[in-house]
Design an enzyme around this catalytic site. Structure first.
Site, short mmCIF file in Angstrom:
data_model
loop_
_atom_site.label_atom_id
_atom_site.label_comp_id
_atom_site.label_asym_id
_atom_site.label_seq_id
_atom_site.Cartn_x
_atom_site.Cartn_y
_atom_site.Cartn_z
N ILE A 147 -58.58 -112.83 -21.62
CA ILE A 147 -58.57 -111.27 -22.16
C ILE A 147 -57.68 -111.55 -23.38
O ILE A 147 -56.76 -112.11 -23.40
CB ILE A 147 -57.74 -110.36 -21.39
CG1 ILE A 147 -57.58 -108.94 -22.04
CG2 ILE A 147 -56.73 -111.00 -20.64
CD1 ILE A 147 -57.00 -107.81 -20.90
N SER A 148 -58.17 -111.23 -24.66
CA SER A 148 -57.50 -111.65 -25.98
C SER A 148 -56.15 -111.04 -25.89
O SER A 148 -55.70 -110.22 -25.28
CB SER A 148 -58.22 -110.92 -27.13
OG SER A 148 -59.64 -111.44 -27.14
#
Ligand code: SAM
Length: 212
Positions: A58-59
């Site tokens: 997940i960025s």
């Protein structure tokens, strides 16, 4: 839950230069801890990328905020995301009122993101396929966000952008990329701004890196 942590994260994003209040409000609202694996929940509101399985992430919230601010989705605009991953970026775009379309190449990630969209009643259209060829059926898009780094800009994504629309995509080698912010001026004219030093997982596909 985690309301204080979300407020603190928003202050961090503001201190790093995110100034669009609508974007900051979306970060206050969308619960990032729902999009990370259970053992990572205590880290959900740190400004870091976190593993979500299958070697994907997940960025980092700052990166999500930066890309979202560059697209600046307005209510009812059509936004295409390549790389659904956990579904968090798509949920932020949806919170901003966008009509969100999202593509993920990993079946397991696609399935768990779809479950979360259903659970939260987010009307996001998603599919499991190679996003480097885009999603022609619903084009043109007012904004396209690519959340994985490729060697070049996929031609179909440029084609599927509306005139006046923006495509944000990391381009470079597999370690470090430049964020290209591409505005479509006319059917065959584009203006590109580049922001250096981003690090994304690889964009794998027909117009991306080849799978080993
Ligand atoms: N937007 C995601 C989020 O909020 O969690 C970030 C996901 S991660 C940084 C990038 C994702 O892009 C990975 O889930 C990866 O499987 C996916 N991906 C890579 N190449 C792709 C492609 N050609 N088409 C669709 N998804 C792709």
């Amino acid at each position: 839950m985690y309301e204080t942590e979300r407020k603190e994260l928003v202050e961090i994003l503001r201190s790093k230069g995110i100034s669009n209040q609508r974007v900051l409000d979306a970060f206050l609202k969308v619960e990032r801890h729902l999009f990370v694996p259970d053992i990572m929940k205590q880290h959900a509101y740190k400004d870091v990328a976190l593993p979500i399985g299958l070697g994907q992430t997940i960025s980092q919230p700052y990166t999500v905020a930066y890309m979202t601010q560059e697209i600046d989705p307005q209510p009812k605009q059509k936004i295409l995301e390549i790389g659904t991953g956990s579904g968090y970026q798509a949920a932020i775009l949806y919170e901003l009122g966008g009509r969100v379309f999202s593509i993920e190449r990993h079946n397991d990630l696609y399935n768990s993101a779809m479950k979360m969209f259903d659970k939260l009643n987010l009307k996001i259209a998603a599919r499991c396929s190679d996003g480097t060829i885009g999603w022609d059926e619903f084009s043109p898009y007012d904004g396209i966000i690519v959340t994985a780094g490729g060697p070049t800009v996929p031609i179909n994504l440029k084609k599927q952008l509306s005139v006046g629309g923006r495509l944000v995509i990391p381009v470079g080698d597999k370690q470090v990329q430049t964020l290209q912010i591409i505005t479509k001026i006319s059917e065959d004219e584009f203006q590109t701004n580049e922001v250096p030093y981003f690090a994304f997982v690889p964009l794998i596909g027909k117009e991306g890196w080849k799978e080993k």
